[in-house]
Motif scaffolding. Sequence first.
Motif, short mmCIF file in Angstrom:
data_model
loop_
_atom_site.label_atom_id
_atom_site.label_comp_id
_atom_site.label_asym_id
_atom_site.label_seq_id
_atom_site.Cartn_x
_atom_site.Cartn_y
_atom_site.Cartn_z
N ILE A 24 -7.46 -0.55 14.51
CA ILE A 24 -8.06 -0.37 13.18
C ILE A 24 -6.91 -0.19 12.20
O ILE A 24 -6.03 0.67 12.39
CB ILE A 24 -8.97 0.89 13.13
CG1 ILE A 24 -10.10 0.78 14.15
CG2 ILE A 24 -9.53 1.08 11.71
CD1 ILE A 24 -11.17 -0.24 13.84
N VAL A 25 -6.91 -1.04 11.17
CA VAL A 25 -5.85 -0.99 10.16
C VAL A 25 -6.52 -0.65 8.83
O VAL A 25 -7.41 -1.37 8.38
CB VAL A 25 -5.13 -2.35 10.07
CG1 VAL A 25 -4.02 -2.30 9.02
CG2 VAL A 25 -4.54 -2.75 11.42
N PHE A 26 -6.11 0.49 8.24
CA PHE A 26 -6.73 0.92 6.98
C PHE A 26 -5.68 0.90 5.88
O PHE A 26 -4.65 1.55 5.98
CB PHE A 26 -7.32 2.33 7.15
CG PHE A 26 -8.00 2.84 5.90
CD1 PHE A 26 -8.92 2.07 5.22
CD2 PHE A 26 -7.71 4.11 5.42
CE1 PHE A 26 -9.54 2.53 4.06
CE2 PHE A 26 -8.33 4.59 4.27
CZ PHE A 26 -9.24 3.79 3.60
N ARG A 27 -5.95 0.14 4.85
CA ARG A 27 -5.03 -0.07 3.72
C ARG A 27 -3.63 -0.44 4.22
O ARG A 27 -2.61 0.02 3.72
CB ARG A 27 -5.00 1.18 2.83
CG ARG A 27 -6.39 1.56 2.31
CD ARG A 27 -6.35 2.75 1.40
NE ARG A 27 -5.76 2.43 0.11
CZ ARG A 27 -5.37 3.34 -0.77
NH1 ARG A 27 -5.51 4.62 -0.50
NH2 ARG A 27 -4.86 2.97 -1.91
N GLY A 28 -3.62 -1.22 5.30
CA GLY A 28 -2.35 -1.73 5.83
C GLY A 28 -1.71 -0.86 6.88
O GLY A 28 -0.72 -1.26 7.50
N GLN A 32 -6.47 11.00 5.20
CA GLN A 32 -5.03 11.16 4.90
C GLN A 32 -4.51 9.94 4.15
O GLN A 32 -3.71 10.05 3.23
CB GLN A 32 -4.23 11.30 6.20
CG GLN A 32 -4.20 12.72 6.74
CD GLN A 32 -3.26 12.82 7.93
OE1 GLN A 32 -2.04 12.67 7.79
NE2 GLN A 32 -3.81 13.04 9.10
N ILE A 33 -4.98 8.77 4.55
CA ILE A 33 -4.50 7.55 3.92
C ILE A 33 -5.11 7.39 2.52
O ILE A 33 -4.44 6.93 1.59
CB ILE A 33 -4.79 6.32 4.80
CG1 ILE A 33 -3.98 6.43 6.10
CG2 ILE A 33 -4.46 5.02 4.09
CD1 ILE A 33 -4.27 5.36 7.13
N GLU A 34 -6.35 7.85 2.37
CA GLU A 34 -6.98 7.76 1.04
C GLU A 34 -6.24 8.61 0.02
O GLU A 34 -6.32 8.36 -1.18
CB GLU A 34 -8.45 8.20 1.13
CG GLU A 34 -9.33 7.12 1.74
CD GLU A 34 -10.79 7.52 1.75
OE1 GLU A 34 -11.12 8.52 2.42
OE2 GLU A 34 -11.58 6.83 1.10
N ALA A 35 -5.55 9.64 0.51
CA ALA A 35 -4.83 10.53 -0.42
C ALA A 35 -3.52 9.91 -0.91
O ALA A 35 -2.86 10.47 -1.80
CB ALA A 35 -4.55 11.86 0.28
N ILE A 36 -3.14 8.77 -0.36
CA ILE A 36 -1.86 8.15 -0.75
C ILE A 36 -2.10 7.15 -1.87
O ILE A 36 -3.11 6.45 -1.88
CB ILE A 36 -1.25 7.37 0.45
CG1 ILE A 36 -1.13 8.25 1.68
CG2 ILE A 36 0.12 6.81 0.08
CD1 ILE A 36 -0.76 7.46 2.92
#
Length: 326
Positions: free
Chosen positions: A175-179, A301-305
Amino acid sequence: MFAALPLLDPFSVFRRYKDMRSLGLLGMNQRNHKYIARYNARSLFPIVDNKLHTKELALEYRLTTPDLLGVIDNQHDASLLDRFICDKEGFCIKPAKGSGGKGILVIKACEQGRYQKTNGDWLELAAVQRHVSNILAGLFSLGGATDVAMIETLLVPSHALAKYSHHGVPDIRVIVFRGIPVMAMMRLACTESHGKANLHQGAIGVGLNIATGRAINAVQRDRCIERHPDTGVLLSELQVPRWHELLRLACSCHEICGLGYLGVDLVIDEREGPALLELNARPGLSIQIANNAGLLPRLRQIEAIKKPELWTVDKKIEFALAHFSR
Ligand SMILES: Nc1ncnc2c1ncn2[C@@H]1O[C@H](COP(=O)(O)OP(=O)(O)O)[C@@H](O)[C@H]1O
Ligand SMILES: [Mg+2]
């Protein structure tokens, strides 16, 4: 042995799901509304919903993928199949719009005009042509829509992995989320799954440490298992070779297709190394059961970037290794 993982009785699956909610299990509605609808533009779906389009894109960007031997798009040409396969030792025929392993015919050997399936059974040419004809008629496609048949070179699982799969090529879902790669599992074929590496057909899911490609947990039909049911091989010893190359390929797939929430299916071919099988805009959720971990904390965690999509592939992988390792 897997560390501290109890074997589950069949009735404890519900309890297990409840326990996993506290681990941040992503549910179907949340996946659809918060991630797929928000990060996957509908205009991009046709690229990944058709394996032929995906392959064309992969070839354009020079990503490793099984070679296309031919495409048959009308019933008349089904009788011409022989021209694509006559000099091949093995090949795979699949519907361009198929999913879940339906309509995939893997031929591992050819001898005197007969074709051997992965389970050892032999087919005459006429039976293989009939299979192509069924694909064209839409027998394996969503809603029975007409389809085209793709003929691909045979993938041969890397030596290190061959013993883990029975009658089929094991594949790896990332699964790759926002790269950024967030979670991975290996899917192993077995007798129950008829040589297909698709979990709902009974294949085994092995959760993988995203930092190392080493097994952390294994399940079959949502139950934890320790050994492959056919071969008896201890699954906790599974180590995917060429892991960082594989992560790079998964990240590149995000770059070429633009889907923010993406499932990438890869194999480790003995000769070619990591190769792309297909891309998925609506990846399933059972990867969480295989990993004994929820996706939500990682996705958040990735959404916070701010704009991780603009990072280099190296930086994306570094982030995954630093934050999602087990
Ligand atoms: N070229 C190939 N060579 C050998 N096995 C293949 C090949 N393509 C697919 N398979 C087998 O079929 C499974 C499903 O293939 P895939 O292309 O992902 O289709 P689906 O969308 O139906 O899952 C793979 O996991 C693998 O086991
Ligand atoms: Mg697949």
